[in-house]
Scaffold this active site. Structure first.
Site, PDB file in Angstrom:
ATOM      1  N   SER A 247       0.839  -1.191   0.000  1.00 50.25           N
ATOM      2  CA  SER A 247       0.000   0.000   0.000  1.00 50.25           C
ATOM      3  C   SER A 247       0.882   1.251   0.000  1.00 50.25           C
ATOM      4  O   SER A 247       1.733   1.400  -0.869  1.00 50.25           O
ATOM      5  CB  SER A 247      -0.951  -0.047   1.200  1.00 50.25           C
ATOM      6  OG  SER A 247      -2.000   0.875   1.072  1.00 50.25           O
ATOM      7  N   ASP A 482      -8.825  -3.813  -6.584  1.00 54.50           N
ATOM      8  CA  ASP A 482      -8.396  -3.206  -5.320  1.00 54.50           C
ATOM      9  C   ASP A 482      -9.077  -1.848  -5.162  1.00 54.50           C
ATOM     10  O   ASP A 482      -8.880  -0.961  -5.988  1.00 54.50           O
ATOM     11  CB  ASP A 482      -6.879  -3.041  -5.319  1.00 54.50           C
ATOM     12  CG  ASP A 482      -6.316  -2.606  -3.970  1.00 54.50           C
ATOM     13  OD1 ASP A 482      -7.040  -1.905  -3.220  1.00 54.50           O
ATOM     14  OD2 ASP A 482      -5.174  -2.960  -3.676  1.00 54.50           O
ATOM     15  N   HIS A 510      -7.705  -5.496  -1.088  1.00 48.55           N
ATOM     16  CA  HIS A 510      -6.493  -4.684  -1.054  1.00 48.55           C
ATOM     17  C   HIS A 510      -5.301  -5.563  -0.703  1.00 48.55           C
ATOM     18  O   HIS A 510      -5.335  -6.298   0.271  1.00 48.55           O
ATOM     19  CB  HIS A 510      -6.667  -3.582   0.001  1.00 48.55           C
ATOM     20  CG  HIS A 510      -5.534  -2.622   0.076  1.00 48.55           C
ATOM     21  ND1 HIS A 510      -4.936  -2.061  -1.038  1.00 48.55           N
ATOM     22  CD2 HIS A 510      -4.867  -2.098   1.149  1.00 48.55           C
ATOM     23  CE1 HIS A 510      -3.977  -1.239  -0.665  1.00 48.55           C
ATOM     24  NE2 HIS A 510      -3.905  -1.248   0.651  1.00 48.55           N
TER      25      HIS A 510
END
Length: 539
Positions: A247, A482, A510
């Site tokens: 991320s 995502d 995610h």
């Protein structure tokens, strides 16, 4: 003044707050065979390099040559018994190391279970996520057995975060006010009065950040963290960086590749963020994909034995949720602990569960409890989980404080009223829970309230693409659906980085690692043996 008008007032602020603030087995076997046909193990890059850069500025040599020791982690970390912790020093200002006191960086390591190939650094994202908490809670389960055998897994709390020199803004009550605070008479306030309340609440929070954090508040930007990461690479004795970014952790990794291309070993960027996307566009892209994920959730809900929505279509369910948001914003009911239940809490809970389809069941429980018993406790539980708040009202980390501090330094501040209005117009085109009909003129003038009132101005005037010219091959990874870091961001980063290969894992949620045998094998083979798949590769 009708309830309809009153109910619309809290929605824009809630929407912006929620935005600112988430046949495989057969293809896997075939793909790994194709990778193996590319050749044998590739040596780790960096042969001939010194651990400490030869051209290092003399004022920084003491940091790169400092000694430290790994020791058993304090029991408060909650780490496995074999985990080790350490603390090192870094300059607060890398451009003027003598101008301020040094900062501390807290590290954690899970030693390799076999013969180590070196350190694999990792960052769990955020910004504001704690590397210590990530490794302590998930290090032995997130990484595969093969990676655990071959690498010392190392993480750290970046500057501004957790156990490192950290951003500190307000106490628990102050965080509740900042994240959940609603005036008691909100239903009768004018739009201008509501905006004034939000501005005052935000200014109180940001003033606390400066008062309690001090000089550090100006130096928690990602570029400074990238410099810290190269320092940590050298201190563990590695010539090049092996790194698994997740991320926002991919932003750290991408900027490292760009700044230190000759120091790149094997780097995976999973759930990649695009450094060229402006802050308002980040919100728009995420809200569009969170909307898509919510539609997928609702479609799945209607296939279950019990679904809290009347239906019969997804659009009908979205309309029902919007009506529920209007209802709570007009009546402002109290939750079990006295906090006010608003559409902001509901939106945060919805977004929280869109990070992984396994969490959809909890969102159904939240709506069921509300529709059957006007019980908002599950919504608050999910929102609190997102904000790292426990049921006693204590915030377990400074994640949300660091999140704001880092973002306000990393993005150019937008104050142009036309640009802000354009943002809302574009947001209305993609969001399933927001429309321009919800907006008043006073609210249309609001941009990013926190960064507009941040005590330290961002020095970033223009966002730059990353290229990493000359870097060893790196792997950019994404899931196809995502919601938090859309696929197009990973595609853009893979295009920007000259040595990048793109791996796309089909599915929702995610972060791709751990979702597909195919994808995990590609990543593990790259880290362990340096085998790079065809570009692009799909699992």
């Amino acid at each position: 003044m009708t309830d309809d008008i009153r109910s619309r007032r809290l929605r824009p602020l809630a929407t912006l707050a929620a935005g600112l603030a988430t046949v495989m087995a057969l293809s896997g076997c075939t793909l790994i065979q194709e990778i193996q046909e590319l050749g044998g193990t590739t040596p780790m890059p960096g042969e001939g390099l010194e651990v400490v850069p030869e051209d290092l500025d003399a004022t920084l040599s003491s940091y790169y040559e400092q000694e430290f020791e790994w020791e058993p982690c304090d029991t408060s970390v909650g780490a496995p018994s074999d985990a080790e912790c350490a603390t090192v020093l870094a300059p607060m200002d890398w451009s003027a190391p003598d101008a301020y006191d040094d900062i501390q960086l807290a590290l954690i390591r899970l030693p390799a279970t076999g013969t180590s190939q070196g350190s694999m650094f990792t960052n769990p994202g955020g910004p504001g996520g704690s590397g210590l908490s990530f490794i302590a809670g998930s290090g032995t389960s997130f990484f595969s057995k093969d990676l655990r055998e071959k690498f010392d897994i190392v993480s750290w709390d970046p500057r501004g975060v957790g156990a490192s020199s950290a951003v500190d803004c307000v106490d628990d009550a102050g965080m509740d006010e900042y994240l959940y605070g609603v005036p008691e008479n909100a239903a009768s306030m004018t739009p201008e009065e509501l905006v004034a309340f939000e501005i005052e609440k935000t200014r109180k929070f940001t003033a606390g950040c400066l008062e309690n954090t001090g000089d550090l508040l100006a130096f928690v930007d990602t570029q400074s963290t990238v410099r810290d990461l190269d320092l940590l690479r050298a201190l563990v004795g590695d010539r090049t960086l092996t790194y698994f970014g997740l991320s926002y952790g991919t932003d750290i990794g991408a900027q490292y590749i760009d700044k230190f291309p000759d120091r790149v070993g094997r780097v995976v960027l999973d759930g990649a963020t695009d450094p060229t996307v402006p802050a308002f566009d980040v919100i728009i892209d995420q809200q569009e994909k969170f909307g898509d994920a919510t539609r997928n959730y609702l479609a799945d809900c209607f296939t279950a034995a019990e679904c809290p929505f009347a239906g019969p279509t997804v659009d009908d369910a979205i309309g029902q949720i919007r009506a529920t948001m209007d209802e709570v914003d007009s009546t402002l009911p109290k939750g079990p602990d006295g906090r006010t239940f608003t559409s902001s809490v509901m939106l945060t809970a919805i977004n929280m569960t869109m990070y992984d389809s396994s969490s959809w069941q909890y969102l159904s429980q939240a709506f069921s409890a509300w529709y059957t018993a006007a019980d908002s406790s599950v919504f608050f539980f999910l929102a609190d989980l997102y904000n790292d708040r426990d049921q006693s009202g204590h915030y377990a980390s400074n994640m949300m404080e660091a999140f704001q501090a880092i973002n306000c330094l990393d993005y150019p501040l937008v104050t142009d009223k036309d640009a802000i209005r354009s943002f809302y117009e574009r947001l209305a085109e993609v969001s399933i829970f927001f429309s321009l009909e919800d907006m008043t003129e006073a609210e249309m003038a609001i941009g990013d309230l926190t960064c507009e009132n941040w005590p330290v101005r961002s020095k970033v005037t223009e966002q730059q693409a990353v290229t990493g010219a000359g870097a060893a091959p790196v792997l950019v990874v994404a899931t196809s659906n995502d919601p938090a870091t859309p696929l197009k961001w990973a595609e853009a980063v893979a295009q920007q980085l000259e040595s990048a290969t793109l791996l796309v894992v089909e599915g929702d949620g995610h972060i791709a690692y751990g979702r597909s045998t195919c994808g995990d094998q590609v990543i593990d083979e790259y880290f362990i043996n340096g085998k790079v798949p065809a570009d692009p590769t799909h699992c």
